[in-house]
Design an enzyme around this catalytic site. Structure first.
Site, PDB file in Angstrom:
ATOM      1  N   ASP A 144       0.821  -1.199   0.000  1.00 23.58           N
ATOM      2  CA  ASP A 144       0.000   0.000   0.000  1.00 23.58           C
ATOM      3  C   ASP A 144       0.864   1.261   0.000  1.00 23.58           C
ATOM      4  O   ASP A 144       1.915   1.311   0.639  1.00 23.58           O
ATOM      5  CB  ASP A 144      -0.905  -0.002   1.239  1.00 23.58           C
ATOM      6  CG  ASP A 144      -1.734   1.247   1.368  1.00 23.58           C
ATOM      7  OD1 ASP A 144      -2.771   1.336   0.706  1.00 23.58           O
ATOM      8  OD2 ASP A 144      -1.330   2.149   2.138  1.00 23.58           O
ATOM      9  N   GLU A 199       1.548  -0.393  -5.227  1.00 21.30           N
ATOM     10  CA  GLU A 199       0.545   0.643  -5.476  1.00 21.30           C
ATOM     11  C   GLU A 199       1.293   1.961  -5.697  1.00 21.30           C
ATOM     12  O   GLU A 199       1.503   2.744  -4.781  1.00 21.30           O
ATOM     13  CB  GLU A 199      -0.434   0.778  -4.304  1.00 21.30           C
ATOM     14  CG  GLU A 199      -1.578   1.724  -4.636  1.00 21.30           C
ATOM     15  CD  GLU A 199      -2.318   2.247  -3.410  1.00 21.30           C
ATOM     16  OE1 GLU A 199      -3.473   2.659  -3.559  1.00 21.30           O
ATOM     17  OE2 GLU A 199      -1.726   2.258  -2.313  1.00 21.30           O
TER      18      GLU A 199
END
Length: 489
Positions: A144, A199
């Site tokens: 993330d 990401e």
């Protein structure tokens, strides 16, 4: 974190729940002797809405028994500022796990930032990764907020044009980049078949190149510009003003030999906040006009046809992997909203209505059928593992996009009203072609304007840079995939 169960909040079942927690996790009793103020949290420890650790292990094992690979969304990019039950102020200072002062705070996310230069913190984060791999047998990770990690500016207020000066300079957090390389090395050393996904919205060069070549070591990066492009088109442009070249550029704009995961809508649209593609397309009519007993309305007709086309062109042209959020494949009428303060901790939207696809009187089944057959066709031909597509046409006036990938010919007519007979499409291959997927078919909620028994023969007539071409009928708002049947499958 939800408020803990307390005697004042839920007196009728608090004691029973606490006793159950102590029976299930005997270590809690010793913990409460040390710190009785943790007592209100003990019940929630045992009654987590996400299940127990053992239940998570069972979930992963069950998925593996079904041939499903399970990835964990690991958040090593930042951490909660909560000092009551988090890492912040763990030793009474702001620098135990994080950078001290302003560098240790992400202003936009209101969270703390790890000090990746610290040996102890590297051990902590890398041990966490190994723990997930060995104790839970996860098959890899989606990291993330990688863009936030890579730069001291965290990507806030920054635009990335692709110029190398944006990626190699003092703005790069070399400690964080080193950590990501170490994390990928650890994952692929412990479990060579593991998958890691970054990401990253910045397009950092070599992020998905091998560490041995000086790269970041990720297997894939998320193609984050794609869902933003579809939402922008639906929100800001009329259908007749969609730019075919812009769509193709967004879907193919990825670095050579760095693999991307393409997706049509992001977690913001699928889970909470924004509206899903289906909702942008059909809005409130999803609740009133999805019955097959009523005629197509213009809104539902447009929504169903474009929903299929958007997902297929994203799947076929956008990357080397494809991501879907559960339920969005059949145009679920509501997003998935987890219990939180904003919805009074409600579970009302924390589920998917899968019965919608089983109801023969509703049109959701058409979208589900198309998604199923689209994925089955990819399994058969493997276009995600094939080299990037060759785009032979992106015609602005006709709203036609045509490309070849994995030996298949993809044709899309995004025009809202114009259909074309004897439309010439280029191809690299001679021979006879047949329809293998047609978004206008009856089982997909289409208008059945194409005859699947038709044979399309290419001729040695150069077109759009391809040595051969063929003539096809391509109705409005329809996507076709043609296979050369003269070639071995």
């Amino acid at each position: 974190m939800a408020a803990p169960m307390t005697p004042a909040a839920r007196p009728e079942d608090y004691e029973a729940a606490l006793n159950a927690a102590l029976a299930d996790v005997p270590e809690l009793a010793r913990l409460l002797e040390i710190d009785p103020y943790l007592k209100p949290y003990a019940v929630d420890f045992q009654r987590s809405r996400y299940g127990t650790p053992e239940e998570l292990q069972e979930l992963v094992d069950t998925a593996h028994s079904m041939g499903i690979i399970v990835l964990l969304d690991v958040v090593h990019s930042h951490a909660s500022k909560n000092s009551a039950d988090g890492l912040n102020m763990f030793d009474g200072t702001d620098s135990c796990y994080f950078h001290s002062g302003p560098r240790g705070t992400h202003d936009l996310w209101d969270s703390r930032l790890f000090a990746y230069s610290s040996w102890e913190i590297l051990r902590f984060l890398l041990s966490n990764i190994r723990w997930w791999l060995e104790e839970y047998r996860f098959d890899g990770f989606r990291f993330d907020g990688v863009t936030s990690m890579l730069y001291h500016h965290h990507g806030v207020g920054q635009g990335f044009s692709g110029d190398y000066s944006e990626y190699f300079g003092l703005q790069v957090d070399e400690d964080a980049l080193t950590y990501l390389m170490l994390a990928n090395h650890l994952v692929h050393t412990l479990c060579p078949d593991s998958i890691t996904i970054a990401e990253d919205v910045s397009g950092m060069p070599a992020l998905c190149s091998p560490i041995s070549q000086g790269g970041g070591g990720f297997d894939y990066r998320l193609a984050m510009a794609i869902p933003d492009k579809w939402i922008q088109l639906l929100k800001e442009f009329k259908d007749e003003d969609w730019n075919m070249g812009d769509i193709v550029y967004t879907l193919t704009n990825r670095r050579y030999l760095e693999k991307c995961i393409a997706y049509a809508e992001s977690h913001d649209q699928a889970l909470v906040g924004d509206k899903s593609l289906a909702f942008w397309l059909m809005d409130a009519e999803m609740y009133t006009n999805m019955s097959v007993l009523t005629p197509f309305t213009p809104v539902i007709d447009r929504g169903i046809q474009l929903h299929k086309m958007i997902r297929l062109i994203t799947h076929g042209l956008g990357g080397e992997g494809y991501l879907n959020f559960m339920g969005n494949e059949f145009g679920h009428p509501e997003w998935l909203d987890f219990p939180r303060k904003g919805n009074n901790e409600s579970y009302h939207y924390a589920r998917r209505q899968f019965h919608l696809t089983d109801d023969d009187l509703l049109r959701y089944k058409f979208l589900n059928n198309f998604d199923r057959d689209m994925n089955r066709l990819e399994e058969r031909y493997g276009w995600l593992a094939a080299p990037q597509a060759y785009v032979s046409e992106k015609h602005e006036g006709n709203k036609i996009i045509a490309f070849e990938r994995a030996g298949l010919l993809f044709i899309f007519n995004f025009h809202p009203s114009k259909s074309y007979t004897d439309y010439r499409v280029g191809t690299a291959l001679p021979g006879k072609f047949k329809i293998v997927l047609d978004s206008d078919a009856a089982e997909y909620g289409g208008h059945q304007r194409l005859d699947h028994s038709t044979d399309f023969f290419s001729e040695a007539f150069e077109h759009n840079g391809r040595p051969y071409s063929l003539l096809v009928y391509i109705p409005s708002r329809v996507a076709l995939i043609l296979q050369n049947v003269d070639l071995p499958n």
